[in-house]
Enzyme design. Structure first.
Site, PDB file in Angstrom:
ATOM      1  N   LYS A 136       2.575  10.689  14.356  1.00 46.28           N
ATOM      2  CA  LYS A 136       1.261  10.778  15.015  1.00 46.28           C
ATOM      3  C   LYS A 136       1.387  11.554  16.321  1.00 46.28           C
ATOM      4  O   LYS A 136       0.569  12.431  16.624  1.00 46.28           O
ATOM      5  CB  LYS A 136       0.744   9.365  15.361  1.00 46.28           C
ATOM      6  CG  LYS A 136       0.185   8.586  14.202  1.00 46.28           C
ATOM      7  CD  LYS A 136      -0.438   7.302  14.744  1.00 46.28           C
ATOM      8  CE  LYS A 136      -0.644   6.271  13.671  1.00 46.28           C
ATOM      9  NZ  LYS A 136      -1.016   4.959  14.173  1.00 46.28           N
ATOM     10  N   GLY A 188      -3.376  -4.350  10.392  1.00 48.01           N
ATOM     11  CA  GLY A 188      -4.289  -3.640   9.494  1.00 48.01           C
ATOM     12  C   GLY A 188      -4.090  -3.999   8.037  1.00 48.01           C
ATOM     13  O   GLY A 188      -5.041  -4.299   7.308  1.00 48.01           O
ATOM     14  N   ARG A 189      -2.842  -4.021   7.595  1.00 46.34           N
ATOM     15  CA  ARG A 189      -2.568  -4.242   6.157  1.00 46.34           C
ATOM     16  C   ARG A 189      -2.793  -5.680   5.724  1.00 46.34           C
ATOM     17  O   ARG A 189      -2.717  -5.991   4.545  1.00 46.34           O
ATOM     18  CB  ARG A 189      -1.160  -3.764   5.821  1.00 46.34           C
ATOM     19  CG  ARG A 189      -0.079  -4.396   6.681  1.00 46.34           C
ATOM     20  CD  ARG A 189       1.227  -3.616   6.587  1.00 46.34           C
ATOM     21  NE  ARG A 189       2.251  -4.138   7.489  1.00 46.34           N
ATOM     22  CZ  ARG A 189       2.395  -3.801   8.764  1.00 46.34           C
ATOM     23  NH1 ARG A 189       1.553  -2.936   9.315  1.00 46.34           N
ATOM     24  NH2 ARG A 189       3.365  -4.294   9.499  1.00 46.34           N
ATOM     25  N   HIS A 209       2.020   7.062 -20.696  1.00 46.73           N
ATOM     26  CA  HIS A 209       2.009   8.441 -21.190  1.00 46.73           C
ATOM     27  C   HIS A 209       2.392   9.417 -20.096  1.00 46.73           C
ATOM     28  O   HIS A 209       2.156  10.618 -20.212  1.00 46.73           O
ATOM     29  CB  HIS A 209       0.624   8.773 -21.755  1.00 46.73           C
ATOM     30  CG  HIS A 209       0.276   7.885 -22.921  1.00 46.73           C
ATOM     31  ND1 HIS A 209       0.633   8.180 -24.212  1.00 46.73           N
ATOM     32  CD2 HIS A 209      -0.339   6.679 -22.961  1.00 46.73           C
ATOM     33  CE1 HIS A 209       0.232   7.201 -25.012  1.00 46.73           C
ATOM     34  NE2 HIS A 209      -0.358   6.278 -24.264  1.00 46.73           N
ATOM     35  N   GLU A 268       5.011  -0.597   4.728  1.00 46.72           N
ATOM     36  CA  GLU A 268       4.758  -0.549   6.172  1.00 46.72           C
ATOM     37  C   GLU A 268       5.270  -1.836   6.830  1.00 46.72           C
ATOM     38  O   GLU A 268       5.695  -1.833   7.974  1.00 46.72           O
ATOM     39  CB  GLU A 268       3.259  -0.351   6.465  1.00 46.72           C
ATOM     40  CG  GLU A 268       2.982  -0.039   7.926  1.00 46.72           C
ATOM     41  CD  GLU A 268       1.569   0.467   8.194  1.00 46.72           C
ATOM     42  OE1 GLU A 268       1.324   1.673   8.126  1.00 46.72           O
ATOM     43  OE2 GLU A 268       0.691  -0.370   8.465  1.00 46.72           O
TER      44      GLU A 268
HETATM   45  O1  F6P Z   1      -0.744   4.503  11.028  1.00 45.69           O
HETATM   46  C1  F6P Z   1      -0.609   3.217  10.583  1.00 45.69           C
HETATM   47  C2  F6P Z   1      -1.752   2.349  11.001  1.00 45.69           C
HETATM   48  O2  F6P Z   1      -1.594   1.953  12.304  1.00 45.69           O
HETATM   49  C3  F6P Z   1      -1.868   1.176  10.062  1.00 45.69           C
HETATM   50  O3  F6P Z   1      -1.024   0.152  10.383  1.00 45.69           O
HETATM   51  C4  F6P Z   1      -3.311   0.847  10.175  1.00 45.69           C
HETATM   52  O4  F6P Z   1      -3.725   0.059   9.098  1.00 45.69           O
HETATM   53  C5  F6P Z   1      -3.919   2.217  10.194  1.00 45.69           C
HETATM   54  O5  F6P Z   1      -2.996   3.001  10.903  1.00 45.69           O
HETATM   55  C6  F6P Z   1      -5.276   2.322  10.800  1.00 45.69           C
HETATM   56  O6  F6P Z   1      -5.286   1.934  12.147  1.00 45.69           O
HETATM   57  P1  F6P Z   1      -6.642   1.619  12.871  1.00 45.69           P
HETATM   58  O7  F6P Z   1      -7.278   0.470  12.213  1.00 45.69           O
HETATM   59  O8  F6P Z   1      -6.269   1.331  14.300  1.00 45.69           O
HETATM   60  O9  F6P Z   1      -7.506   2.851  12.780  1.00 45.69           O
END
Ligand code: F6P
Length: 532
Positions: free
Chosen positions: A502, A258-259, A374, A343
């Site tokens: 989660k 994702g990142r 500031h 992450e």
């Molecule tokens: O909770 C972390 C994560 O898994 C991230 O690595 C990811 O970018 C995000 O949640 C969103 O995940 P998804 O694209 O599966 O909704």
């Protein structure tokens, strides 16, 4: 000696070197080397990184090169480019570079190119009105996603305000706090709104809750049949996305985290929301940085040198660093980088599961200058803990009143200078005397007005604020993150640390809805009872 032992031995040498170098003031490093600024400043793809005010020497880099050899860094970089498995805990490649045409992973190429073409066509059709909604051409986009499915597009759209497509509004919703989706939808006309749901898994609680709310909002206004044309998904779970109600689904591959995913169809909303070609320019800029990182030997490699400095500062015991972009358009960069770095590298064990002997990531935090000056700069200048600062400035171009540009630049240069120079108590006292304070009062006040100085910082210059330079900058940060991980021995491509919370949230939901509160600690039980 095993590979692990050799890596550890290289770290031990670095630790001894850092302990020694810690005693040398930054000014002494400059005095010893008239070429220091030039020696520690390098540019590539429109990004200039000046590390000269960091506490490192040529010997430091040599020791990091030894470490890189023992940690197989160059081989791992090549393997990543070829699409080999570099994410061992998930048995996956990490092919974000392939998304901008870099590397040589032929297997991925066809699907990447096909998807890129489809995204472009789709965006063009939306932008030109060829593909319309129930109320005519689309005028707004609501991008729904969280983490890597949100931060990149959100940052980009904010940073590239000057490149927005006229007549198209874009909103974002990530937080499961209902206020966020309510704000995102407020005032929009459902009949001309396109909802883009981005989720690799298509199971993320926050995203699904916001997507359900947006879809219900569409259905209430235009009916279920038409709503389908207003909802598009980007996901690695296309069947789930279609079953949920998406009219079209663009792929999100397993081999991109994702990142690291901004470059994929995750950027669809930006492809629509920004002017034609802006997104392609972003990819081109990232590819230019990839070319530098893949082709430049480590001693001159911008990302490697910067990764060494980040790793070195942890050896000095600096547990955080502040990222301060000057100015407003880069305001969301710290949030993007927090996910990318923390992450990826905030791990407790190495890629083979051994407990790490030292930290593999610093806490990334920060805010836009000059506002940050500031707010928390007091601590950066005079707090007992030394926090390295990474400044970012834009070299050419500005927005708004022309006179503001030089003020902004004077501030960023001054902050780095002040951290470096400091002010002795004697100088502070003299200033007070010069202002007419009595000697007694001057002596009392001087300690409060003195600065230790000798505080490290990095200065990063972006040639200009364009999609291309932003692409190069983000790719630089990706590579720096990954190289740091490999030096530390960790896998930057998994994120198991986000799972426990989660799981527990899923377990607590029924309790908040009234079920018996089971298997929770006393504090959690008390809060559940108070909240339901
Ligand atoms: O909770 C972390 C994560 O898994 C991230 O690595 C990811 O970018 C995000 O949640 C969103 O995940 P998804 O694209 O599966 O909704």
């Amino acid at each position: 000696m095993s590979g692990y032992e050799a890596r550890e031995a290289a770290w031990t040498k670095l630790e001894a070197h850092a302990a020694d170098l810690a005693k040398t003031p930054l000014k002494a490093l400059f005095e010893a080397d008239a070429e220091r600024t030039a020696r520690f400043t390098k540019s590539a793809a429109g990004v200039t990184v000046d590390l000269s005010r960091q506490r490192l020497t040529g010997d430091t880099l040599k020791l990091f090169l030894d470490l890189a050899r023992e940690a197989d860094v160059s081989a791992k970089l090549a393997a990543m480019g070829k699409g080999e498995i570099v994410n061992p805990t998930e048995g996956r490649a990490a092919l974000h570079v392939a998304l901008r045409g870099s590397g040589s992973a032929v297997d991925a190429r066809a699907s990447v190119d096909r998807t890129r073409g489809e995204v472009k066509v789709f965006a063009h059709e939306i932008a030109t009105g060829k593909r319309q909604g129930a109320g005519g051409p689309f005028k707004s986009i609501v991008h729904i996603g969280i983490g890597g499915s949100d931060l990149g597009p959100r940052f980009l759209y904010d940073a590239l305000k000057r490149f927005r497509r006229p007549g198209m509004t874009m909103r974002f919703a990530a937080n499961v706090d209902g206020a966020e989706i309510a704000d995102a939808l407020e005032g929009l006309d459902p009949a001309t709104t396109l909802v883009v749901v981005v989720s690799k898994t298509f199971t993320t609680q926050e995203t699904m809750a916001n997507a359900d709310a947006a879809r219900a909002w569409l259905i209430a206004a235009i009916g279920e049949a038409k709503a389908k044309d207003h909802v598009v998904a980007v996901s690695a779970a296309p069947d789930r996305a279609k079953a949920w109600g998406a009219g079209a689904v663009f792929p999100f591959w397993d081999w991109v985290g994702g990142r690291y995913s901004l470059w994929s169809a995750v950027g669809l909303s930006c492809e629509i929301g920004l002017v034609d070609d802006a997104f392609q320019q972003l990819l081109d800029g990232a590819a230019a940085m990839d070319a530098h990182v893949f082709e430049t030997p480590l001693p001159d490699n911008l990302a490697f040198r910067a990764a060494c400095v980040q790793s070195l500062n942890r050896l000095y015991g600096m547990k955080t660093y502040a990222l301060i972009p000057y100015g407003r358009r880069l305001q969301l960069l710290p949030a993007f980088l927090q996910q990318l770095e923390m992450e990826s590298n905030g791990k407790g064990v190495d890629a083979e599961g051994r407990t790490l002997k030292r930290s593999s990531a610093a806490v990334t935090w920060g805010d836009a200058g000059t506002n940050a000056q500031h707010s928390f700069f007091q601590l950066l200048h005079q707090g007992r803990d030394v926090t390295p600062v990474e400044f970012l400035l834009i070299e050419r171009g500005s927005e708004g009143p022309a006179s503001h540009r030089n003020m902004l630049l004077a501030n960023v240069l001054a902050q780095a200078q002040a951290l470096y120079e400091g002010k002795t108590e004697a100088a502070a006292k003299q200033e007070l005397l010069d202002k007419g304070e009595t000697p007694k009062r001057a002596a009392e006040l001087a300690p409060h007005r003195a600065f230790t100085g000798d505080r490290p910082s990095t200065m990063i210059g972006l040639d200009a604020l364009t999609p291309k330079t932003l692409g190069a900058l983000l790719a630089f940060y990706e590579h720096r993150t990954v190289l740091q991980a490999w030096l530390a021995g960790v896998n930057p491509f998994d994120q198991w640390g986000v799972e426990l919370g989660k799981q527990m949230a899923a377990g607590l939901l029924p309790a908040l809805q009234g079920d018996e509160v089971k298997n929770v600690d006393p504090a959690t039980k008390a809060w559940v009872e108070k909240l339901r």
